[in-house]
Design an enzyme around this catalytic site. Structure first.
Site, PDB file in Angstrom:
ATOM      1  N   LYS A 201       0.821  -1.230   0.129  1.00 28.59           N
ATOM      2  CA  LYS A 201       0.150   0.204  -0.016  1.00 28.59           C
ATOM      3  C   LYS A 201       0.867   1.373  -0.129  1.00 28.59           C
ATOM      4  O   LYS A 201       1.709   1.561   0.825  1.00 28.59           O
ATOM      5  CB  LYS A 201      -0.857  -0.192   1.215  1.00 28.59           C
ATOM      6  CG  LYS A 201      -1.788   1.410   1.202  1.00 28.59           C
ATOM      7  CD  LYS A 201      -2.921   1.248   2.408  1.00 28.59           C
ATOM      8  CE  LYS A 201      -3.625   2.451   2.649  1.00 28.59           C
ATOM      9  NZ  LYS A 201      -4.661   2.384   3.406  1.00 28.59           N
ATOM     10  N   LYS A 254      -2.072  -1.545  -3.955  1.00 30.52           N
ATOM     11  CA  LYS A 254      -3.015  -0.485  -3.746  1.00 30.52           C
ATOM     12  C   LYS A 254      -2.317   0.946  -4.027  1.00 30.52           C
ATOM     13  O   LYS A 254      -1.103   0.984  -2.982  1.00 30.52           O
ATOM     14  CB  LYS A 254      -3.974  -0.614  -2.627  1.00 30.52           C
ATOM     15  CG  LYS A 254      -4.759   0.662  -2.216  1.00 30.52           C
ATOM     16  CD  LYS A 254      -5.171   0.579  -0.713  1.00 30.52           C
ATOM     17  CE  LYS A 254      -5.978   2.094  -0.699  1.00 30.52           C
ATOM     18  NZ  LYS A 254      -6.482   1.951   0.720  1.00 30.52           N
TER      19      LYS A 254
HETATM   20  C1  PBG Z   1      -7.520   3.282   5.567  1.00 29.89           C
HETATM   21  C2  PBG Z   1      -7.663   3.228   3.959  1.00 29.89           C
HETATM   22  C3  PBG Z   1      -7.391   4.269   3.213  1.00 29.89           C
HETATM   23  C4  PBG Z   1      -7.886   3.570   1.897  1.00 29.89           C
HETATM   24  C5  PBG Z   1      -8.558   2.372   2.128  1.00 29.89           C
HETATM   25  N1  PBG Z   1      -8.077   2.196   3.417  1.00 29.89           N
HETATM   26  C6  PBG Z   1      -7.006   5.671   2.924  1.00 29.89           C
HETATM   27  C7  PBG Z   1      -5.675   5.973   3.386  1.00 29.89           C
HETATM   28  O1  PBG Z   1      -4.725   5.153   3.817  1.00 29.89           O
HETATM   29  O2  PBG Z   1      -5.421   7.178   3.826  1.00 29.89           O
HETATM   30  C8  PBG Z   1      -8.020   4.355   0.554  1.00 29.89           C
HETATM   31  C9  PBG Z   1      -8.929   3.937  -0.582  1.00 29.89           C
HETATM   32  C10 PBG Z   1      -9.290   4.693  -1.774  1.00 29.89           C
HETATM   33  O3  PBG Z   1      -8.664   5.914  -1.645  1.00 29.89           O
HETATM   34  O4  PBG Z   1     -10.403   4.425  -2.214  1.00 29.89           O
HETATM   35  N2  PBG Z   1      -6.199   3.273   6.083  1.00 29.89           N
END
Ligand code: PBG
Length: 331
Positions: A201, A254
């Site tokens: 991520k 992601k």
């Molecule tokens: C929470 C989380 C996030 C997303 C999914 N889980 C946001 C972040 O890390 O700030 C992002 C999903 C999206 O942008 O569609 N940690």
């Protein structure tokens, strides 16, 4: 690939295999199928609440009754799974709402599993929506602490499993969270609850619209001390390897479209069920351009998802899941 087996023009004419729709279908290497789709949903307390989000047309904060409606529709369209996020009524410094027995995700999970037992409920395990400062871990002196946060994440995951979650999906990027969650799940008797880790991520500007929906923007600093630097591919493989060693059953990359190289490497290297998350900013870009009449929303959405499949994704997490399910239905 041994290129010497290919004849030269005019013997070799690749266009021969593109002459009709049926022939093109026959030789297609990759395909989209409704079975691959996961629909993210955002739950908050209330009744008949459908609060739109400016940056994400078609995405709402939904009360439990509305979540049930949306999930029912998804199931009817053949979408096999939803990914649940929660927006609590109150935030604090220890993210109590994340692991409260009657927290919003726990409530909605119980309701969905009761009313729609066939639909898979995947729960996002994170603390940011529940913390007053919006970070994904415990904060002390401006630092995001790793090890003390693991306990809270593990409790959160176990409380989701207890409510009936089919898969738990940690998205916090703390080191060792998959091990901590696996241990807690096993300890509580949830030996068969799989973990889908947000393994690679990245700290991405593409999450902007999500933070508006989930009300989870960090109140100071950014997430760069825990989410990954967009510059790094080898590190992504190490992150995924660690999560697999710690017990991840499925892994995720992601965002998706800007990280297709990572998806391909992860799939080739590990061969686990691999998910691509087409995040909020990716969705917003397509929606905005389509609203201006600059691109064809359906064609661009399907092409993007197909690219993720080609790069190695087995599972596609997308805000467009319901539209895609409709588009894929045979006429
Ligand atoms: C929470 C989380 C996030 C997303 C999914 N889980 C946001 C972040 O890390 O700030 C992002 C999903 C999206 O942008 O569609 N940690």
């Amino acid at each position: 690939m041994n290129l010497s087996v290919l004849g030269n023009f005019p013997v070799n004419r690749p266009r021969r295999l593109r002459t009709s729709p049926a022939l093109r279908r026959l030789v297609a290497e990759t395909s989209l199928n409704v079975n691959q789709l996961v629909l993210p949903l955002f739950a908050r307390s209330g009744k008949k609440l459908r609060r739109p989000v400016a940056a994400m047309p078609g995405v709402f904060q939904l009360s439990p009754d509305e979540i049930l409606r949306e999930a029912t529709q998804a199931q009817e369209l053949g979408v096999p799974a939803v990914l649940l996020f929660g927006i609590p009524d109150q935030k604090d410094a220890k993210a109590s709402g994340a692991y409260a027995k009657n927290g919003i995700v726990q409530q909605v999970t119980r309701r969905l599993k009761k009313e729609l037992p066939e639909l898979l409920v995947i729960t996002d395990v994170c603390l940011c929506e529940y913390m007053e400062h919006g970070h994904c871990g415990i904060v002390q002196d401006g630092k995001i602490l790793n090890d003390p946060s693991l306990r809270l994440l593990a409790r959160t995951a176990a409380s989701h499993a207890e409510a009936g979650a089919d898969i738990v999906a940690p998205s916090d990027m703390m080191d060792g969270r998959v091990r901590a969650i696996r241990a807690e799940l096993d300890n509580e008797g949830f030996l068969e609850t799989p973990i889908m880790s947000y393994a690679a991520k990245f700290a991405s500007a593409f999450y902007g619209p999500f933070r508006e929906v989930a009300e989870s923007a960090p109140s100071f600093g950014d997430r760069r001390s825990y989410q990954m630097d967009a510059a790094n591919g080898n590190e992504a493989l190490r992150e995924v390897a660690l999560d697999i060693q710690e017990g991840a059953d499925l892994v995720m990359v992601k965002p998706a479209l800007a990280y297709l190289d990572i998806l391909r490497r992860v799939k080739t290297e590990f061969g686990l069920p691999t998910a691509a998350y087409a995040v909020s900013g990716e969705h917003a870009m397509i929606k905005a351009a389509a609203a201006n009449g600059w691109i064809d929303e359906r064609a661009v959405t399907l092409e993007s998802l197909l690219a993720m499949r080609r790069a190695g994704a087995d599972i596609l997490i997308t805000y467009a899941a319901m539209d895609v399910a409709k588009w894929l239905k045979p006429a």
